[in-house]
Enzyme design. Structure first.
Site, PDB file in Angstrom:
ATOM      1  N   ARG A  60      24.617 -10.321 -20.249  1.00 46.30           N
ATOM      2  CA  ARG A  60      24.299 -11.184 -21.406  1.00 46.30           C
ATOM      3  C   ARG A  60      24.160 -10.386 -22.697  1.00 46.30           C
ATOM      4  NH1 ARG A  60      21.704 -13.162 -17.093  1.00 46.30           N
ATOM      5  NH2 ARG A  60      19.797 -12.080 -17.656  1.00 46.30           N
ATOM      6  N   GLU A  97      11.819  -2.817  -9.035  1.00 42.20           N
ATOM      7  CA  GLU A  97      10.614  -3.130  -8.273  1.00 42.20           C
ATOM      8  C   GLU A  97      10.803  -2.655  -6.825  1.00 42.20           C
ATOM      9  OE1 GLU A  97       9.694  -7.205  -8.827  1.00 42.20           O
ATOM     10  OE2 GLU A  97       7.864  -7.096  -7.620  1.00 42.20           O
TER      11      GLU A  97
END
Ligand code: AMP
Length: 172
Positions: A60, A97
């Site tokens: 994006r 993560e």
């Protein structure tokens, strides 16, 4: 004016997984005047500072990086996920993560004279933008700063980015 733009960011709960509120920018992209205004404001913050290349982060980031580069009279450099770029690349790995991910950029895209603006749609934890910054520096170019449409300020991602950070829409 930024209130109007903020109204065109759609919250999608639990996407791509439970607990994440995804900031969907596609309603803003659909609105020709809002999209033009967003690009104009994002680029406007960086006029006169000598940006020679805009580095846009897949995917994006490409949507904003392209028009911002045109506005600034700068070249455009795509930073992509591994294996997407056809020529010789430099690479940086960064922690997620769970596990790690990597970004690549064409090795010959930047030189030591370049002043770079790094562009993405959303600043969350800042890990991706920081990795893109590291990649730019590996190539000997200077990071002038970072431009985002949306900043999730509660995640404090800007703390990880040493240079100037501009975001048009901020969520506290
Ligand atoms: P981060 O590395 O945590 O700053 O994440 C940044 C990348 O993940 C950007 O490329 C964003 O497009 C995407 N991202 C992270 N969180 C969100 C979110 N809540 N909504 C939309 N995109 C997000």
């Amino acid at each position: 004016m930024t209130e109007n733009l903020q109204g065109l960011i759609r919250d999608v709960p639990d996407f791509p997984r439970a607990g994440i509120v995804f900031k969907d920018i596609t309603p803003l992209l659909l609105d020709a005047s809002a999209f033009a205004r967003a690009v104009s404001k994002m680029a406007g913050a960086w006029t006169g500072v000598g940006i020679s290349k805009v580095v846009a982060i897949e995917s994006r980031g490409f949507l904003f990086g392209g028009p911002i580069a045109v506005r600034l009279g700068a070249g455009l450099v795509p930073v992509r996920k591994p294996g997407k770029l056809p020529s010789a690349t430099g690479r940086v790995e960064y922690a997620l993560e769970y596990g790690t991910d990597a970004l690549e950029m064409h090795s010959d895209a930047l030189g030591t004279d370049d002043q770079v603006l790094i562009v993405d749609d959303v600043l969350a934890t800042g890990g991706t933008a920081q990795a893109a910054g590291d990649l730019v520096k590996q190539h000997g170019a200077k990071v002038a700063g970072f431009s985002f449409l949306v900043e999730l300020a509660f995640l404090d991602g800007r703390r990880r980015l040493g240079e100037r950070v501009e975001a048009l829409l901020r969520y506290a």
